[in-house]
Design an enzyme around this catalytic site. Structure first.
Site, PDB file in Angstrom:
ATOM      1  N   SER A 106     -12.295   2.694   5.295  1.00 33.69           N
ATOM      2  CA  SER A 106     -13.663   3.079   4.971  1.00 33.69           C
ATOM      3  C   SER A 106     -13.735   3.785   3.619  1.00 33.69           C
ATOM      4  CB  SER A 106     -14.211   4.014   6.052  1.00 33.69           C
ATOM      5  OG  SER A 106     -15.462   4.557   5.676  1.00 33.69           O
ATOM      6  N   TYR A 129     -19.448   1.103   0.290  1.00 33.61           N
ATOM      7  CA  TYR A 129     -20.871   1.412   0.233  1.00 33.61           C
ATOM      8  C   TYR A 129     -21.275   1.390  -1.238  1.00 33.61           C
ATOM      9  CZ  TYR A 129     -20.645   3.248   5.032  1.00 33.61           C
ATOM     10  OH  TYR A 129     -20.483   3.389   6.378  1.00 33.61           O
ATOM     11  N   THR A 155     -20.894  -3.081   3.057  1.00 30.29           N
ATOM     12  CA  THR A 155     -21.855  -2.697   4.088  1.00 30.29           C
ATOM     13  C   THR A 155     -23.266  -2.763   3.527  1.00 30.29           C
ATOM     14  OG1 THR A 155     -20.262  -1.301   5.248  1.00 30.29           O
ATOM     15  CG2 THR A 155     -22.592  -0.853   5.635  1.00 30.29           C
ATOM     16  N   LYS A 254     -21.371  -6.969   5.722  1.00 34.84           N
ATOM     17  CA  LYS A 254     -21.470  -6.356   7.051  1.00 34.84           C
ATOM     18  C   LYS A 254     -22.852  -5.743   7.241  1.00 34.84           C
ATOM     19  CE  LYS A 254     -19.122  -2.802   9.858  1.00 34.84           C
ATOM     20  NZ  LYS A 254     -20.208  -1.800   9.969  1.00 34.84           N
ATOM     21  N   HIS A 278     -24.527  -1.585  12.882  1.00 37.19           N
ATOM     22  CA  HIS A 278     -23.863  -0.323  12.545  1.00 37.19           C
ATOM     23  C   HIS A 278     -23.583   0.498  13.807  1.00 37.19           C
ATOM     24  CE1 HIS A 278     -22.933   1.652   8.616  1.00 37.19           C
ATOM     25  NE2 HIS A 278     -22.682   2.678   9.413  1.00 37.19           N
TER      26      HIS A 278
END
Length: 379
Positions: A106, A129, A155, A254, A278
Site C-alpha cells: 500500500s 493513490y 486505486t 481498483k 473499497h
C-alpha cells in the site's frame, strides 16, 4: 483456541488489538450496509453439488498478469498494517511468497516498498493513490520500479474519503477531547502485548513510503489528517495516460463497480480491473462486489483481466467469486487479522486455510481445475 477459519482470526484480532486499531481495519462507511452486503451476498449464493467425477487431482494455480499464482488469491493493499503487528507488511509479504501468491504494498503502509522488497525475492505489486502533488506520486512509482515491482494497482474510488463513523468515534484523523485521549490511552494499556510488540517493538512508525512527505507524523492521527488532505478529487480518465507515461508494466485499476466504468478502463488501456467497493469503506449503499462482478466480467472479461475483492472470508468464497467471473480474489481484512494475531505464521496459516477450503469446495462441485469454474457451478 485453535484457529480453524478466517472468522476465528477476526475474533482473535478483536481481543488482541486496541479498539482504535481494530475498528480502523474492521469498519466501513456510514451505517456499514455495503460492508455487511459484501459477506451476506456471498453467503447467499448456492452452488451446484456434482458427484461421480474424478477430482483426485485438483489444480488451484492460475496466472494473473503474467505471474503464476499457486492459489487464486492476492494479499490486497492494507493501509497502516504495521500498526497491527510489528513490520506487518514484511511479515505478510514473506508469507505470500512462501505460499506462491502476490502481495500488494500500500502507498500508506508502515513499511516502505524498499523494506518489503529487500525482505522477499518476489517483488510486491505496488498500490498507488493519486495525490495532489503529482511529482510525489511520480517519485513513488519510480521507487517501486527501482526495487522490481512490475504491477501497479491504481486505486480509483478515493476521490474523497468515505464517512467512516467508527474512525470518527475513535478520534482517528480528527479532533478528540482530552477525555477521549485518556480513554484511548487506557484502552491501549489494556492491550499490553500490542504495546510491547507493536507500539514499542514495531518501531519506527514512520509511514514508510511517505516518510519524506509527512516527516512530522508520529501517530495514525497525524498521518490520516495529511492523507485526507492529499487525495486528489480532480482525477479523470485522462490521467491514466500520465500514469502510463511513468509506469513500465501492467496497470490494474481498483475500485470498479459499474460496467460502464469497466469499459472505460478497458478503453484507457489498463491490463486489469478490480471489482471493489473499497471493502465497504467508501460509498455505502452501493452493490456488494459479488452482485457487481458478473456484469463487469461480461462487459470486459474478454478485454482485461477481472479481479475482485470484498467479503471473501473462505476458500468457498474464492470458488464463488471465480464462478461469478473473477480470475483471482484479493483479500485484505483477513490477512490483517491474521498478522495481528500471529504475525507471519498467522498469514501463512490463513493462506493454508483458504487453500484447503478451496480444495474441498472444488472436490464437492466436481471441479478439478479452477480455470473451469464458471456460471454453471452456480444455482
Amino acid at each position: 483456541m485453535a484457529v480453524a477459519s478466517v472468522r476465528d482470526y477476526r475474533e482473535a484480532a478483536r481481543r488482541r488489538l486496541p479498539r482504535q486499531m481494530f475498528d480502523y481495519i474492521d469498519g466501513g462507511a456510514y451505517e456499514e450496509a455495503t460492508l455487511a452486503a459484501n459477506t451476506a451476498d456471498l453467503e447467499a449464493i448456492s452452488l451446484r453439488q456434482r458427484v461421480m467425477r474424478d477430482v483426485s487431482n485438483r489444480s488451484m494455480g492460475t496466472t494473473v498478469l503474467g505471474e503464476r499464482l499457486e492459489l487464486p488469491v492476492i494479499l490486497a493493499p492494507v493501509g497502516l498494517a504495521g500498526m497491527f503487528a510489528a513490520r506487518a507488511e514484511v511479515q505478510a509479504a514473506r508469507a505470500a511468497e512462501r505460499a506462491g501468491v502476490s502481495f500488494v504494498e500500500s502507498t500508506v503502509s508502515i513499511c516502505s516498498v524498499e523494506e518489503v522488497a529487500q525482505a522477499t525475492e518476489r517483488p510486491p505489486w505496488f498500490q498507488l493513490y493519486v495525490m495532489r502533488d503529482r511529482s510525489y506520486a511520480e517519485a513513488l512509482m519510480a521507487r517501486a520500479q527501482a526495487v522490481g515491482c512490475r504491477v501497479l494497482v491504481l486505486t480509483a474510488d478515493l476521490a474523497v474519503v468515505g464517512a467512516r463513523y467508527r474512525d470518527t468515534r475513535n478520534g482517528l484523523g480528527g479532533d478528540i477531547s482530552a477525555l477521549g485521549k485518556a480513554v484511548r490511552g487506557i484502552d491501549r494499556v489494556r492491550h499490553l502485548r500490542w504495546v510491547r510488540d507493536v507500539g514499542l517493538g514495531g518501531r519506527p512508525h514512520t509511514f514508510g513510503n511517505l516518510t519524506d512527505a509527512v516527516p512530522g507524523a508520529t501517530s495514525p492521527d497525524d498521518f490520516r489528517t495529511w492523507v485526507d488532505a492529499q487525495f486528489d478529487p480532480s482525477v479523470t480518465w485522462d490521467d491514466l495516460a500520465w500514469v502510463r507515461a511513468h509506469w513500465d508494466g501492467p496497470i490494474v485499476l481498483k475500485g470498479i463497480l459499474d460496467p460502464e466504468d469497466a469499459r472505460a478502463a478497458a478503453d484507457a488501456g489498463v491490463e486489469a480491473v478490480v471489482v471493489s467497493n473499497h471493502g465497504g469503506r467508501q460509498l455505502d449503499a452501493v452493490p456488494s462486489t459479488a452482485a457487481a462482478l458478473p456484469a463487469v466480467a461480461e462487459a470486459v472479461g474478454d478485454r482485461v483481466e477481472v479481479l475482485v475483492d470484498g467479503g471473501v472470508r473462505s476458500g468457498l468464497d474464492v470458488l464463488k467469486m471465480m464462478s461469478l467471473g473473477a480470475r483471482a480474489c484479493l483479500v485484505g481484512r483477513p490477512w490483517a487479522w491474521a498478522v495481528a494475531v500471529d504475525g507471519e505464521a498467522g498469514v501463512t496459516h490463513l493462506l493454508e486455510i483458504l487453500r484447503d477450503e478451496l480444495a474441498v469446495a472444488m472436490g464437492l462441485t466436481g471441479t478439478d481445475d479452477v480455470a473451469k469454474l464458471g456460471a454453471d457451478h452456480l444455482l
